[in-house]
Design a protein around this motif. Structure first.
Motif, PDB file in Angstrom:
ATOM      1  N   LYS A  40       0.889  -1.189  -0.027  1.00 36.57           N
ATOM      2  CA  LYS A  40      -0.003  -0.058   0.027  1.00 36.57           C
ATOM      3  C   LYS A  40       0.854   1.284   0.077  1.00 36.57           C
ATOM      4  O   LYS A  40       0.694   2.015  -0.723  1.00 36.57           O
ATOM      5  CB  LYS A  40      -1.046  -0.243   1.313  1.00 36.57           C
ATOM      6  CG  LYS A  40      -1.950  -1.336   1.478  1.00 36.57           C
ATOM      7  CD  LYS A  40      -2.658  -1.030   2.866  1.00 36.57           C
ATOM      8  CE  LYS A  40      -1.684  -0.795   4.096  1.00 36.57           C
ATOM      9  NZ  LYS A  40      -1.153  -2.196   4.358  1.00 36.57           N
ATOM     10  N   SER A  41       1.777   1.198   0.928  1.00 40.48           N
ATOM     11  CA  SER A  41       2.712   2.575   1.228  1.00 40.48           C
ATOM     12  C   SER A  41       3.476   2.840  -0.421  1.00 40.48           C
ATOM     13  O   SER A  41       3.803   4.010  -0.673  1.00 40.48           O
ATOM     14  CB  SER A  41       3.604   2.445   2.326  1.00 40.48           C
ATOM     15  OG  SER A  41       2.816   2.331   3.291  1.00 40.48           O
ATOM     16  N   THR A  42       3.918   1.793  -0.812  1.00 40.06           N
ATOM     17  CA  THR A  42       4.701   1.564  -1.925  1.00 40.06           C
ATOM     18  C   THR A  42       3.998   2.375  -3.106  1.00 40.06           C
ATOM     19  O   THR A  42       4.330   3.286  -3.709  1.00 40.06           O
ATOM     20  CB  THR A  42       5.440   0.353  -2.508  1.00 40.06           C
ATOM     21  OG1 THR A  42       6.001  -0.059  -1.201  1.00 40.06           O
ATOM     22  CG2 THR A  42       6.436   0.495  -3.382  1.00 40.06           C
ATOM     23  N   MET A 159      -2.382  10.532   2.133  1.00 37.71           N
ATOM     24  CA  MET A 159      -2.273  10.052   3.410  1.00 37.71           C
ATOM     25  C   MET A 159      -1.725   8.718   3.698  1.00 37.71           C
ATOM     26  O   MET A 159      -2.491   7.806   3.238  1.00 37.71           O
ATOM     27  CB  MET A 159      -3.578  10.478   4.173  1.00 37.71           C
ATOM     28  CG  MET A 159      -4.040  11.812   3.914  1.00 37.71           C
ATOM     29  SD  MET A 159      -5.460  12.365   4.697  1.00 37.71           S
ATOM     30  CE  MET A 159      -5.069  13.128   6.142  1.00 37.71           C
ATOM     31  N   ASP A 160      -0.844   8.451   4.329  1.00 31.95           N
ATOM     32  CA  ASP A 160      -0.407   7.079   4.794  1.00 31.95           C
ATOM     33  C   ASP A 160      -0.514   6.730   6.269  1.00 31.95           C
ATOM     34  O   ASP A 160      -0.039   7.160   6.953  1.00 31.95           O
ATOM     35  CB  ASP A 160       1.172   6.772   4.441  1.00 31.95           C
ATOM     36  CG  ASP A 160       1.462   5.511   4.344  1.00 31.95           C
ATOM     37  OD1 ASP A 160       0.639   4.468   4.918  1.00 31.95           O
ATOM     38  OD2 ASP A 160       2.574   5.185   3.798  1.00 31.95           O
ATOM     39  N   GLU A 161      -1.564   5.778   6.607  1.00 29.41           N
ATOM     40  CA  GLU A 161      -2.241   5.470   7.841  1.00 29.41           C
ATOM     41  C   GLU A 161      -2.258   6.914   8.795  1.00 29.41           C
ATOM     42  O   GLU A 161      -1.343   6.788   9.847  1.00 29.41           O
ATOM     43  CB  GLU A 161      -1.266   4.340   8.414  1.00 29.41           C
ATOM     44  CG  GLU A 161      -0.983   3.446   7.441  1.00 29.41           C
ATOM     45  CD  GLU A 161      -1.169   2.012   8.017  1.00 29.41           C
ATOM     46  OE1 GLU A 161      -1.480   1.865   8.999  1.00 29.41           O
ATOM     47  OE2 GLU A 161      -1.113   0.888   7.305  1.00 29.41           O
ATOM     48  N   PRO A 162      -2.635   7.760   8.361  1.00 37.17           N
ATOM     49  CA  PRO A 162      -2.671   9.259   8.954  1.00 37.17           C
ATOM     50  C   PRO A 162      -3.107   9.159  10.370  1.00 37.17           C
ATOM     51  O   PRO A 162      -2.648   9.685  11.341  1.00 37.17           O
ATOM     52  CB  PRO A 162      -3.383  10.287   8.242  1.00 37.17           C
ATOM     53  CG  PRO A 162      -4.361   9.458   7.743  1.00 37.17           C
ATOM     54  CD  PRO A 162      -3.805   8.072   7.306  1.00 37.17           C
TER      55      PRO A 162
HETATM   56 MG   LIG Z   1       2.622   1.008   4.950  1.00 39.73          MG
END
Ligand SMILES: [Mg+2]
Ligand SMILES: Nc1ncnc2c1ncn2[C@@H]1O[C@H](COP(=O)(O)OP(=O)(O)O)[C@@H](O)[C@H]1O
Lengths: 311, 246
Positions: A40-42, A159-162
């Motif tokens: 996901k983050s990538t 937004m990454d797991e904000p």
């Molecule tokens: Mg991640």
């Protein structure tokens, strides 16, 4: 509109994101959800090129993001992350002013924008502008992190797991605030989470990822009623899927003209909450009221139940 | 307690200034240490000049160490320079483990007597603490902070200057302070190859068997080291008292 076109990322021989394609609608919240390590983050970071794709492209409003220097691209795209990443040696105001300063805004404009955003995030400028991050609570730090990401009025916010580090009550509030913010600034938001409830609550579209692949990219209701993959059903959970489905529709959308002498339910309440209220009161129908408390229709248990099953 | 510490510091400063400006007023204190009517206070040069020369030498050498060590520390913490970390570390460690006296012995035939070999020896000796602290400070920057900086559109140079170096600065300054203080003491050996400094007083004391000289040379050097240390600490507190990296 953001077009993610067959985007892949490989580290050595491992493929971390595999041919991901999705069209992200303008002015909406799109959620990427999946287990830890699913890429996901990538995928998110390839949109602002914190990670350079191995293959594939990203188009924002038709323009290939690979065409401009990465750091200039990023100034036009908001970015907020888990653990907020506030600069510890800079005040709240200086943190929020980061991108406007990089863009060379004049002082007065920067100040006005910082004060406006502090107001939007319910932080009194007189009290908070001069504070350092370590003087804030976790919830306040998180809000400053989002305010900073929005400072230069970006059309797109990643937004990454904000809300990953927040406790449940503050987290729910932060999610409500985000929905408000999205409407207020008409931002296109792409949000990563591993929490399916958060995905359902925020996303108008949800991409479910597993092992680097986007298994299904759809409206939340469709993930429940027409899962494209057994993994998707596992992620959404089948035990309370009817309730999840009910939580996606509001009382106002289902209310029919008429009156009821049952309990009152806000038009903005979800069917899940409306049903809960009716069960609690032992009533068969509820009077639906709008934001001003004016009656705007009636809602029966039968009508609610009809929305809790596929088709 | 901070009150009494400040008082002590002030007393040390007063003692140093008084000794350098009016050394002969301290003669009665040192007379018991002399024999056969030898002078109680160093009389072959001006103590103030020697002290200033030594401070100047140390400042120059440490400034050079700082430039090189911080530059090297920055370079080897960049992705493109990471491969040079082991090599740099080895070189800098040699600078520290090689005795300064030996550096002098090697440097004198190359650059002659006087200030130059001393500067070289001090420069080499001062690299390690600054280098290691620069690396430590840069590495201690929280990953989320660095990711946010890049994600917000800072170029690598902007991120280095406005985020990484300020966050690493307390540790870098600590490294400079350690170097500085070590070198104030080490600088005395420069006098063996003809650099001006308080080492001259100590050496004269050793040669003429005059304990008073040895003691006053050591005392002045010690006072300078303590005061430099305290000044640096005060500057660091003032600059970075409110920074907290969680
Ligand atoms: Mg991640
Ligand atoms: N720079 C990298 N080098 C090698 N592997 C990486 C790198 N970044 C991420 N990965 C791997 O890629 C996979 C997906 O990572 P990530 O996108 O962070 O997953 P998620 O955000 O869904 O938890 C993980 O297995 C991770 O170990």
């Amino acid at each position: 509109m953001i077009t993610v076109d067959k985007l892949s990322k490989r580290y050595g021989t491992t493929t971390v994101v595999d041919q991901a394609s999705m069209v992200i609608e303008r002015n909406s919240i799109t959620v990427i959800v999946g287990t830890s390590g699913s890429g996901k983050s990538t995928l998110l970071r390839m949109i602002n090129r914190l990670v350079e794709p191995s293959s594939g492209r990203v188009l924002i409003d038709g323009n290939d993001t690979a065409r401009e220097p990465a750091h200039l691209l990023r100034r036009r795209i908001g970015y907020a992350i888990q653990g907020h990443g506030l600069f510890p040696h800079r005040t709240v105001a200086e943190n929020i002013a980061t991108v406007p300063r990089l863009l060379g805004w004049d002082q007065a404009r920067v100040r006005a924008r910082v004060d406006e955003l502090l107001g939007v995030f319910q932080l009194d400028p007189a009290e908070f502008a001069g504070k350092f991050p370590h003087q804030l609570s976790g919830g306040q730090q998180q809000r400053v992190g989002v305010a900073r990401a929005l400072a230069a009025e970006p059309a797109v916010l990643l937004m990454d797991e904000p809300f990953g580090a927040l406790d449940p009550i503050i987290r729910a509030k932060a999610q409500d605030d985000l929905l408000d913010i999205q409407r207020r600034f008409a931002t296109t938001i792409v949000l990563v989470t591993h929490d399916m409830d958060e995905a359902f609550r925020l996303g108008s579209r949800v991409a479910v990822m597993s092992q680097g692949r986007v298994l299904q990219y759809d409206r939340p209701a469709a993930l429940l009623t027409r899962p494209a993959d057994p993994f998707v059903s596992r992620m959404t959970g089948s035990a309370d899927r009817a309730m999840k489905l009910l939580s996606l529709t509001t009382a106002g959308e289902v209310a029919v003209p008429g009156s009821s002498n049952g309990p009152t339910v806000a038009a903005s309440a979800s069917l899940r909450d409306a049903l809960s209220e009716l069960v609690w009161r032992g009533a068969e129908s509820a009077a639906v009221v709008d934001a001003n408390g004016m009656p705007c229709g009636c809602l029966t248990v039968a009508a609610i139940l009809a929305h809790g099953r596929p088709g | 307690m901070p009150g009494s510490a400040a008082l002590l510091r002030l007393a040390a400063l007063a003692l140093l200034v008084a000794f350098l400006l009016t050394p002969y007023s301290f003669a009665p204190l040192f007379e018991p240490l002399t024999q056969y009517g030898a002078p109680a206070i160093y009389d072959q040069g001006n103590l103030l000049t020697l002290a200033l020369a030594q401070i100047g030498t140390v400042l120059c050498a440490t400034a050079a160490s700082t430039l090189v060590a911080v530059g090297l520390g920055i370079a080897v913490t960049r992705p493109s320079g990471a491969q040079f970390l082991p090599l740099s570390r080895t070189l800098v460690n040699i600078g520290q483990t090689f005795p300064p006296v030996a550096v002098l012995a090697i440097a004198v035939p190359l650059v002659g007597f006087g200030l130059k070999p001393t500067l070289i020896a001090l420069f080499c000796y001062g690299l390690l603490p600054i280098f290691e602290n620069t690396i430590g400070g840069l590495r201690a920057c929280p990953p989320a902070v660095l990711e946010a900086a890049s994600g917000m559109g800072m170029s690598p140079g902007q991120r280095l200057l406005s985020i990484e170096l300020p966050l690493a600065m307390p540790l870098i300054l600590e490294g400079i302070r350690i170097s500085l203080v070590i070198n104030v003491g080490t600088a005395a050996i420069g006098s063996t190859v003809g650099a001006k400094g308080l080492g001259e007083v100590i050496i004269a004391g050793l040669l003429s068997n005059n304990a008073a000289f040895i003691l006053q040379g050591g005392l002045l050097t010690g006072l300078i080291a303590i005061l430099l240390y305290d000044t640096m600490v005060a500057v660091e507190r003032r600059l970075f008292g409110n920074v907290r990296i969680e």
